[in-house]
Design a protein around this motif. Sequence first.
Motif, PDB file in Angstrom:
ATOM      1  N   HIS A 193      -9.369  45.059  36.299  1.00 38.93           N
ATOM      2  CA  HIS A 193      -8.635  45.421  37.514  1.00 38.93           C
ATOM      3  C   HIS A 193      -8.322  46.922  37.498  1.00 38.93           C
ATOM      4  CE1 HIS A 193      -5.620  44.562  34.501  1.00 38.93           C
ATOM      5  NE2 HIS A 193      -5.724  43.267  34.690  1.00 38.93           N
ATOM      6  N   PRO A 194      -9.376  47.739  37.656  1.00 38.69           N
ATOM      7  CA  PRO A 194      -9.187  49.197  37.605  1.00 38.69           C
ATOM      8  C   PRO A 194      -8.235  49.723  38.671  1.00 38.69           C
ATOM      9  CG  PRO A 194     -11.376  48.620  38.454  1.00 38.69           C
ATOM     10  CD  PRO A 194     -10.785  47.369  37.901  1.00 38.69           C
ATOM     11  N   LEU A 196      -5.404  48.768  39.265  1.00 46.48           N
ATOM     12  CA  LEU A 196      -4.017  48.695  38.803  1.00 46.48           C
ATOM     13  C   LEU A 196      -3.719  49.672  37.662  1.00 46.48           C
ATOM     14  CD1 LEU A 196      -3.543  44.804  38.730  1.00 46.48           C
ATOM     15  CD2 LEU A 196      -3.054  46.409  40.597  1.00 46.48           C
ATOM     16  N   LYS A 197      -4.722  50.377  37.182  1.00 45.89           N
ATOM     17  CA  LYS A 197      -4.553  51.227  36.005  1.00 45.89           C
ATOM     18  C   LYS A 197      -3.507  52.310  36.226  1.00 45.89           C
ATOM     19  CE  LYS A 197      -7.204  54.063  32.718  1.00 45.89           C
ATOM     20  NZ  LYS A 197      -6.364  55.268  32.791  1.00 45.89           N
ATOM     21  N   ASP A 198      -3.658  53.079  37.307  1.00 44.02           N
ATOM     22  CA  ASP A 198      -2.742  54.198  37.538  1.00 44.02           C
ATOM     23  C   ASP A 198      -1.310  53.709  37.730  1.00 44.02           C
ATOM     24  OD1 ASP A 198      -4.865  55.910  37.320  1.00 44.02           O
ATOM     25  OD2 ASP A 198      -5.115  56.193  39.488  1.00 44.02           O
ATOM     26  N   GLU A 199      -1.146  52.630  38.476  1.00 46.12           N
ATOM     27  CA  GLU A 199       0.193  52.096  38.729  1.00 46.12           C
ATOM     28  C   GLU A 199       0.856  51.637  37.430  1.00 46.12           C
ATOM     29  OE1 GLU A 199       2.339  48.377  41.151  1.00 46.12           O
ATOM     30  OE2 GLU A 199       0.180  48.757  41.363  1.00 46.12           O
ATOM     31  N   THR A 200       0.097  50.957  36.603  1.00 49.17           N
ATOM     32  CA  THR A 200       0.657  50.447  35.343  1.00 49.17           C
ATOM     33  C   THR A 200       1.052  51.581  34.413  1.00 49.17           C
ATOM     34  OG1 THR A 200      -0.710  48.458  35.510  1.00 49.17           O
ATOM     35  CG2 THR A 200       0.207  48.969  33.355  1.00 49.17           C
ATOM     36  N   GLU A 201       0.158  52.543  34.221  1.00 51.14           N
ATOM     37  CA  GLU A 201       0.457  53.644  33.310  1.00 51.14           C
ATOM     38  C   GLU A 201       1.598  54.501  33.842  1.00 51.14           C
ATOM     39  OE1 GLU A 201      -3.288  55.613  32.665  1.00 51.14           O
ATOM     40  OE2 GLU A 201      -3.816  54.257  31.004  1.00 51.14           O
ATOM     41  N   ARG A 214      -7.319  51.034  27.214  1.00 50.64           N
ATOM     42  CA  ARG A 214      -8.633  51.490  26.772  1.00 50.64           C
ATOM     43  C   ARG A 214      -9.745  50.584  27.295  1.00 50.64           C
ATOM     44  NH1 ARG A 214      -5.138  52.912  22.311  1.00 50.64           N
ATOM     45  NH2 ARG A 214      -5.263  55.172  21.986  1.00 50.64           N
ATOM     46  N   THR A 215     -10.916  51.164  27.413  1.00 48.39           N
ATOM     47  CA  THR A 215     -12.095  50.427  27.856  1.00 48.39           C
ATOM     48  C   THR A 215     -12.669  49.640  26.674  1.00 48.39           C
ATOM     49  OG1 THR A 215     -13.593  52.223  27.287  1.00 48.39           O
ATOM     50  CG2 THR A 215     -12.612  52.260  29.498  1.00 48.39           C
ATOM     51  N   ARG A 216     -13.653  48.806  26.951  1.00 50.18           N
ATOM     52  CA  ARG A 216     -14.264  48.024  25.881  1.00 50.18           C
ATOM     53  C   ARG A 216     -14.838  48.922  24.799  1.00 50.18           C
ATOM     54  NH1 ARG A 216     -18.407  45.165  23.606  1.00 50.18           N
ATOM     55  NH2 ARG A 216     -18.061  42.905  23.402  1.00 50.18           N
ATOM     56  N   SER A 217     -15.519  49.988  25.209  1.00 48.63           N
ATOM     57  CA  SER A 217     -16.130  50.883  24.225  1.00 48.63           C
ATOM     58  C   SER A 217     -15.083  51.604  23.396  1.00 48.63           C
ATOM     59  CB  SER A 217     -17.045  51.902  24.917  1.00 48.63           C
ATOM     60  OG  SER A 217     -16.302  52.745  25.774  1.00 48.63           O
ATOM     61  N   GLU A 218     -13.866  51.730  23.925  1.00 47.64           N
ATOM     62  CA  GLU A 218     -12.793  52.370  23.169  1.00 47.64           C
ATOM     63  C   GLU A 218     -12.050  51.379  22.270  1.00 47.64           C
ATOM     64  OE1 GLU A 218     -11.376  55.982  26.121  1.00 47.64           O
ATOM     65  OE2 GLU A 218     -10.813  53.930  26.638  1.00 47.64           O
ATOM     66  N   GLN A 248     -10.374  30.239  33.000  1.00 52.02           N
ATOM     67  CA  GLN A 248     -10.965  31.572  33.099  1.00 52.02           C
ATOM     68  C   GLN A 248     -10.312  32.344  34.244  1.00 52.02           C
ATOM     69  OE1 GLN A 248     -13.268  32.788  30.717  1.00 52.02           O
ATOM     70  NE2 GLN A 248     -12.373  30.935  29.828  1.00 52.02           N
ATOM     71  N   GLU A 249      -9.535  33.365  33.890  1.00 50.31           N
ATOM     72  CA  GLU A 249      -8.849  34.201  34.867  1.00 50.31           C
ATOM     73  C   GLU A 249      -9.034  35.664  34.491  1.00 50.31           C
ATOM     74  OE1 GLU A 249      -4.855  32.061  36.124  1.00 50.31           O
ATOM     75  OE2 GLU A 249      -5.068  32.032  33.941  1.00 50.31           O
ATOM     76  N   ARG A 250      -8.750  36.543  35.441  1.00 52.21           N
ATOM     77  CA  ARG A 250      -8.776  37.965  35.114  1.00 52.21           C
ATOM     78  C   ARG A 250      -7.745  38.251  34.024  1.00 52.21           C
ATOM     79  NH1 ARG A 250      -8.723  42.406  39.694  1.00 52.21           N
ATOM     80  NH2 ARG A 250      -6.619  41.612  40.010  1.00 52.21           N
ATOM     81  N   SER A 251      -8.074  39.193  33.177  1.00 53.15           N
ATOM     82  CA  SER A 251      -7.192  39.486  32.055  1.00 53.15           C
ATOM     83  C   SER A 251      -6.989  40.981  31.907  1.00 53.15           C
ATOM     84  CB  SER A 251      -7.774  38.918  30.756  1.00 53.15           C
ATOM     85  OG  SER A 251      -7.044  39.377  29.638  1.00 53.15           O
ATOM     86  N   GLY A 252      -5.798  41.346  31.471  1.00 50.68           N
ATOM     87  CA  GLY A 252      -5.499  42.740  31.193  1.00 50.68           C
ATOM     88  C   GLY A 252      -5.611  43.078  29.724  1.00 50.68           C
ATOM     89  N   PHE A 253      -6.277  42.197  28.943  1.00 52.35           N
ATOM     90  CA  PHE A 253      -6.384  42.413  27.502  1.00 52.35           C
ATOM     91  C   PHE A 253      -7.795  42.111  27.001  1.00 52.35           C
ATOM     92  CE2 PHE A 253      -1.868  41.742  28.047  1.00 52.35           C
ATOM     93  CZ  PHE A 253      -1.293  42.611  27.124  1.00 52.35           C
TER      94      PHE A 253
END
Length: 261
Positions: A193-194, A196-201, A214-218, A248-253
């Motif tokens: 859920h990109p 929501l990134k700015d709002e969350t941070e 962080r992204t998967r590669s990070e 199966q749902e969207r996840s933030g982790f």
Amino acid sequence: MTVDKPELRIDTSKPHPARVYDWLLGGKDNYPVDQKVAEQLPAEAPGNAARNRAFMHRASAWLARNGVDQFLDIGTGIPTEPNLHQVVQGITPSARIVYADNDPIVLRHAEALLISRPEGATDYIHADVRQPEAIVEHARGLLDFDRPVALSLIALLHFLPDDEDPYGITRTLVDALPSGSFLVLSHGTADQHPELKDETEATYKKGAIPLRMRTRSEVEPFFEGLELVEPGLVFATQWYREEPAPVQERSGFYVGVGRVR
């Protein structure tokens, strides 16, 4: 169990990640300053916290069923039942667990809530993950580092910005583990859920809490040199080893379990 009891004052003027997480999980061990941060997070935040917690339960239970009876849980947060020791001692009553956290409110609750089965033992140290050597030294008082230990870093490392070397801290902890040990890790991400990134941070930043999703590669480098257990590094609702499968749902982790060779 044993508990380190330094003289520490709970600062109710500043939010703390452990107390914000407690609010997201429906707990009551938080203060208005924590609630303010939590209530400003996206509506998905409580569900993401619950799905992350469910991963911890599944992974810990799977490890206990497969012979792991020693756990080092850093960043344990406020004890929310069932906690890690309740899950694993329900399977292996003799299991030993060491908890570590840097929030004084966790220390206040530790003695009352982290009650071990008579056959096993729990211990608590008030310490920060940024002190990995001190945590390991303390943990050696209860855990046998000549046998496998499961290191649990749940919803923790995204609160360490890059300049605090989260990869190096994790490597120091993993390097102390014997062969056959495991790293159990979950890490905040906005990959699903990109928007929501700015709002969350920004919300955490307003509360003076650093957040580095962080992204998967990070996230992958945290498992460098480890053998990832199937299904690998996946979103929280995708990790399971035993039926029933989670919804199966969207996840933030991102989550994963890695074995020390």
